[in-house]
Motif scaffolding. Structure first.
Motif, mmCIF file in Angstrom:
data_model
loop_
_atom_site.group_PDB
_atom_site.id
_atom_site.type_symbol
_atom_site.label_atom_id
_atom_site.label_comp_id
_atom_site.label_asym_id
_atom_site.label_seq_id
_atom_site.Cartn_x
_atom_site.Cartn_y
_atom_site.Cartn_z
ATOM 1 N N THR A 1 1.283 -1.039 0.383
ATOM 2 C CA THR A 1 0.077 -0.089 0.389
ATOM 3 C C THR A 1 0.886 1.194 0.511
ATOM 4 O OG1 THR A 1 -2.340 -1.686 1.721
ATOM 5 C CG2 THR A 1 -2.015 1.554 1.561
ATOM 6 N N ASP A 2 0.526 2.802 -1.301
ATOM 7 C CA ASP A 2 1.546 3.391 -1.429
ATOM 8 C C ASP A 2 0.525 4.418 -1.026
ATOM 9 O OD1 ASP A 2 3.687 5.044 -1.288
ATOM 10 O OD2 ASP A 2 4.595 4.698 -3.462
ATOM 11 N N LEU A 3 1.391 5.375 0.408
ATOM 12 C CA LEU A 3 0.333 6.773 0.010
ATOM 13 C C LEU A 3 0.746 7.765 0.353
ATOM 14 C CD1 LEU A 3 -2.241 5.750 3.655
ATOM 15 C CD2 LEU A 3 -2.700 5.503 1.698
ATOM 16 N N TYR A 4 0.161 8.611 -0.977
ATOM 17 C CA TYR A 4 0.993 10.281 -0.783
ATOM 18 C C TYR A 4 -0.456 10.992 -0.883
ATOM 19 C CZ TYR A 4 2.847 13.270 -3.894
ATOM 20 O OH TYR A 4 3.639 14.614 -4.466
ATOM 21 N N TYR A 5 -0.069 12.304 -0.532
ATOM 22 C CA TYR A 5 -0.546 13.336 -0.168
ATOM 23 C C TYR A 5 0.667 15.061 -0.423
ATOM 24 C CZ TYR A 5 -3.202 17.180 1.770
ATOM 25 O OH TYR A 5 -4.321 18.194 2.274
ATOM 26 N N ALA A 6 -0.200 15.695 -0.896
ATOM 27 C CA ALA A 6 1.116 17.219 -1.236
ATOM 28 C C ALA A 6 -0.354 18.180 -1.308
ATOM 29 C CB ALA A 6 1.228 16.766 -2.326
ATOM 30 N N ILE A 7 0.101 19.483 -0.253
ATOM 31 C CA ILE A 7 -0.839 20.160 -0.508
ATOM 32 C C ILE A 7 -0.605 21.559 -0.837
ATOM 33 C CG2 ILE A 7 -0.228 20.921 2.065
ATOM 34 C CD1 ILE A 7 -3.441 21.654 2.690
ATOM 35 N N GLY A 8 -0.595 22.585 -1.467
ATOM 36 C CA GLY A 8 0.093 23.464 -2.165
ATOM 37 C C GLY A 8 -0.523 24.744 -2.005
ATOM 38 N N ALA A 9 -0.189 26.231 -2.505
ATOM 39 C CA ALA A 9 -0.846 26.948 -2.107
ATOM 40 C C ALA A 9 -2.487 26.973 -2.689
ATOM 41 C CB ALA A 9 0.025 28.170 -2.984
ATOM 42 N N ARG A 10 -3.538 28.025 -2.010
ATOM 43 C CA ARG A 10 -4.823 28.371 -2.399
ATOM 44 C C ARG A 10 -4.982 26.892 -1.895
ATOM 45 N NH1 ARG A 10 -5.508 32.966 -0.967
ATOM 46 N NH2 ARG A 10 -7.982 32.422 -1.762
ATOM 47 N N GLU A 11 -5.342 25.850 -1.715
ATOM 48 C CA GLU A 11 -5.301 24.684 -1.022
ATOM 49 C C GLU A 11 -5.062 23.711 -2.245
ATOM 50 O OE1 GLU A 11 -9.261 24.425 0.394
ATOM 51 O OE2 GLU A 11 -9.060 26.388 1.394
ATOM 52 N N ALA A 12 -4.527 24.340 -3.045
ATOM 53 C CA ALA A 12 -4.375 22.678 -4.065
ATOM 54 C C ALA A 12 -3.986 21.706 -3.207
ATOM 55 C CB ALA A 12 -2.962 23.459 -4.771
ATOM 56 N N GLN A 13 -4.252 20.966 -3.763
ATOM 57 C CA GLN A 13 -4.142 19.325 -3.163
ATOM 58 C C GLN A 13 -4.041 18.088 -4.162
ATOM 59 O OE1 GLN A 13 -6.130 18.706 0.296
ATOM 60 N NE2 GLN A 13 -7.758 20.462 -0.292
ATOM 61 N N VAL A 14 -2.886 16.998 -3.848
ATOM 62 C CA VAL A 14 -2.801 15.614 -4.833
ATOM 63 C C VAL A 14 -2.501 14.964 -3.604
ATOM 64 C CG1 VAL A 14 -1.723 14.442 -6.423
ATOM 65 C CG2 VAL A 14 -1.584 16.943 -6.641
ATOM 66 N N LEU A 15 -3.784 13.780 -3.518
ATOM 67 C CA LEU A 15 -4.222 12.593 -3.026
ATOM 68 C C LEU A 15 -3.708 11.474 -4.162
ATOM 69 C CD1 LEU A 15 -4.543 11.141 -0.517
ATOM 70 C CD2 LEU A 15 -6.380 11.092 -1.154
ATOM 71 N N LYS A 16 -2.523 10.047 -3.793
ATOM 72 C CA LYS A 16 -2.391 9.187 -4.780
ATOM 73 C C LYS A 16 -3.035 8.105 -3.318
ATOM 74 C CE LYS A 16 0.496 11.571 -7.888
ATOM 75 N NZ LYS A 16 1.786 11.171 -8.189
ATOM 76 N N LEU A 17 -3.001 6.730 -3.672
ATOM 77 C CA LEU A 17 -3.560 5.751 -3.606
ATOM 78 C C LEU A 17 -3.420 4.394 -4.091
ATOM 79 C CD1 LEU A 17 -4.467 3.701 -0.846
ATOM 80 C CD2 LEU A 17 -7.030 4.173 -1.294
ATOM 81 N N SER A 18 -1.773 3.244 -3.619
ATOM 82 C CA SER A 18 -1.435 2.408 -4.757
ATOM 83 C C SER A 18 -1.737 1.591 -3.544
ATOM 84 C CB SER A 18 -0.851 2.790 -5.000
ATOM 85 O OG SER A 18 -0.611 4.150 -6.042
ATOM 86 N N HIS A 19 -2.324 0.448 -4.153
ATOM 87 C CA HIS A 19 -2.638 -0.664 -3.667
ATOM 88 C C HIS A 19 -2.549 -2.435 -3.966
ATOM 89 C CE1 HIS A 19 -3.308 -4.124 0.049
ATOM 90 N NE2 HIS A 19 -4.147 -4.732 -0.893
ATOM 91 N N ALA A 20 -1.303 -3.217 -4.292
ATOM 92 C CA ALA A 20 -1.171 -4.152 -4.912
ATOM 93 C C ALA A 20 -1.141 -5.607 -3.946
ATOM 94 C CB ALA A 20 0.019 -3.993 -5.890
#
Length: 647
Positions: A125-144
């Protein structure tokens, strides 16, 4: 609906095949290699060779979280995460087959033929979260996970969302994929399937009204509230894909005597066939696009071209599309030793069905619906070899019957490497003669209507390059020749150029490590004698960082700086109704230096980063554009973390 239910039931059946054990934790309890069972074997996106690739666990470029700001060469974009974008590095990426012409969100989406298929010994399981200016958000989820022996499943989800700095700039992207990889006990039957769903829900502001925004409003807070050209426009693009690939080995290799343990082990681990196999692929895609503007005014933003018979305040356009690609063929793979070892060849017939339906829910022709069905038959062939001193890969598609008869795509690449200490020399040739994208020929909207009969686009590409892994050096030269090329003019309408266009490119990339310091300079030069294609002639990007283990080697720390700048060039504008970038009459995208600081760290299976982007804002200019009227983000602080779990 029946097709959708069939694939859902089929996926559930394959994922939940009864087993003596569900293998939810580990396949085997190997007491001699306790740590090995937690290692990821790898994944593949190559459906032909199925060559496994290790997961990236390094900190190299880990701090880049926005796909539109890819390193080293960014995309021209609308100034916010998850909005439409166009590569600054010229490329001709059209392929044989039905093409709607809708592709400005493709780098956010999952591609059915490029979904990762994993092979793992323990659940990952791989979890990724990033947040930038003006609530720019990236969420990634992987499971194998391994459901049962020789049966692997994988799940991937990606979410991009941001409010943006300016009015009505909110974005939203969903991308989901579910993959299944099964192989029979004797390794003669292989089944690979993927379910892919992509969706984009951007709001549109048409850009800012003030073309001197940064000069007139140096204060970022004051800039953010300035007038925009569209006050109530939004769109939704949605697609769902079902993909299946099946292979069945022909022939039979006799089982050797078990007394010969070496021969028997080799036979047991082989595919037990004669190299020939039947091949079948099925791809079903359903997609739709809806654009609406509830506050249309007569300010000239939309080019109505006299189509309206009466004024109205709102309008809406819809189109739906269905594609079914069905391929049946024969393949051969040589696993024996000798000159042809590792060679793979396949050929087959591809039937392509497409249905395009557009509707006018409003305007002068309320309820108008048009359906266009197409059936095409194409011949497909591939030839490739496994990596060796001399490697090659060739793909060809040719239209035999239907509306795309005579369409051709030929792509070949060859590489030569004497040994690992020397660079790999490679060359590539690509030739295509393709029917225009559907929306280039036919578009029927409230404000945009054209009925073209464009000729086939012709593209010829040759490339030469060298990759020297030992020195971290990559060099390439590309030459594009385009005939009947289709662009969008300053009225956001497609036109087909009657003159030939040549584009030449030189790309140099270096990764140099000197002790604990590393340097990564990049240079891109692009040249064309035409002003009908807009891209920077020169693009420079570079980074430098310090990397070392700290806290008793418990943490790997990276501290760095990066900078980039492009040469001034002709600007694109963006038309949200048709989702196209079009040339402006005489506007320019000025050069602007970008400078960022970043820090990244790795502790066991966790990675995190902190970056400060657009550090030079205000020196000398208060901001910049990469698309006309769409200001880019101001200085911003970004943070991200990735955590990988095994078992």
């Amino acid at each position: 609906m029946p097709i959708r239910r069939f694939f859902i039931c089929l996926s559930c059946l394959l994922f939940l095949l009864p087993t003596k054990q569900l293998f939810a934790q580990l396949l085997e309890r190997d007491t001699l290699n306790v740590s090995g069972r937690y290692e990821v074997v790898g994944y593949t996106t190559d459906l032909e060779s199925k060559k496994l690739v290790k997961l990236d666990t390094s900190l190299l470029n880990f701090h880049h979280f926005n796909p539109s700001e890819s390193w080293p060469y960014a995309y021209s974009n609308l100034g916010n995460l998850g909005l439409a974008n166009k590569a600054m590095r010229f490329s001709y990426d059209r392929e044989h087959g039905f093409d709607s012409g809708f592709r400005n969100f493709s780098n956010f989406f999952f591609e059915p033929r490029a979904v990762p298929y994993f092979k793992v010994r323990a659940p990952l399981t791989d979890l990724y979260y990033a947040i930038g200016a003006r609530e720019a958000q990236v969420l990634k989820l992987s499971h194998a996970q391994t459901v049962r022996k020789r049966h692997q499943v994988g799940l991937h989800y990606r979410r991009l969302v941001s409010d943006g700095r300016y009015q009505r700039q909110k974005s939203g992207v969903h991308a989901f994929s579910l993959s299944d990889w099964y192989q029979s006990k004797n390794k003669r039957y292989t089944f690979m399937a993927a379910l892919v769903w992509n969706k984009a829900t951007p709001r549109h502001n048409g850009g800012v009204s003030d073309t001197l925004l940064f000069s007139n409003y140096p204060n970022p807070l004051e800039r953010a509230g300035q007038d925009i050209r569209l006050s109530n426009a939004e769109s939704v693009y949605n697609e769902i894909n079902y993909f299946i690939r099946q292979e069945y080995e022909l022939g039979h290799t006799a089982e050797p005597e078990r007394s010969d343990s070496t021969a028997w082990d080799l036979w047991k681990d082989s595919k037990q066939g004669n190299g020939f196999k039947l091949l079948h692929e099925l791809h079903i895609k359903r997609s739709s696009y809806q654009y609406q503007d509830a506050a249309v005014s007569d300010d000239g933003f939309y080019q109505n071209n006299g189509f309206r018979t009466s004024p109205f305040r709102s309008w809406e356009d819809k189109w739906r599309m269905r594609e079914i690609d069905n391929l049946a063929g024969l393949a051969y793979e040589n696993e024996d030793s000798g000159k042809l070892a590792g060679m793979r060849i396949s050929a087959g017939l591809l039937h392509e069905y497409s249905l395009f339906r557009d509707t006018l829910p409003s305007g002068d022709l309320i309820g108008f619906t048009r359906k266009d069905r197409q059936n095409n038959l194409a011949l497909v062939g591939r030839l490739a070899s496994d990596p060796s001193a001399l490697s090659y890969k060739v793909m060809a598609k040719f239209g035999l019957l239907g509306s795309r008869v005579g369409d051709l795509e030929l792509d070949g690449k060859v590489g030569l490497q004497v040994n690992e200490t020397w660079p790999q020399l490679w060359g590539r040739f690509r030739l295509s003669n393709l029917s225009p994208a559907y929306l280039h020929n036919w578009t029927f909207m409230d404000n945009f209507r054209w009925f073209n009969d464009f000729n086939k686009e012709r593209h010829a590409l040759w490339q030469l390059g060298a990759s020297w892994t030992k020195l971290g050096l990559d060099l390439s030269f590309s030459n594009h020749l385009l005939d009947n090329y289709i662009i969008y003019d300053y009225e956001a309408r497609p036109i087909q150029l009657t003159n030939s266009i040549t584009v030449q490119q030189f790309d140099a990339r270096l990764l140099l490590k000197l002790g604990r310091f590393a340097f990564q300079p990049n240079l891109l030069w692009q040249n064309t004698g035409s002003d009908q294609i807009a891209f920077p002639e020169l693009y420079l990007a570079g980074s430098a960082w310090y990397e070392n283990n700290v806290f008793g080697d418990a943490m790997l720390l990276q501290l760095g700086i990066e900078a980039s700048m492009w040469k001034a060039h002709r600007a694109y504008d963006y038309m949200p109704a048709t989702n196209v970038f079009f040339l402006t009459e005489n506007e320019q995208i000025e050069q602007y230096p970008l400078l960022s600081l970043f820090a990244a760290a790795k502790v066991k299976q966790a990675r995190l980063f902190l970056s400060l982007s657009n550090l030079l804002m205000g020196f000398p200019d208060n901001g910049y554009y990469s698309v006309h009227r769409y200001p880019m983000q101001d200085r911003g602080l970004n943070f991200g973390v990735s955590w990988r779990f095994y078992d």
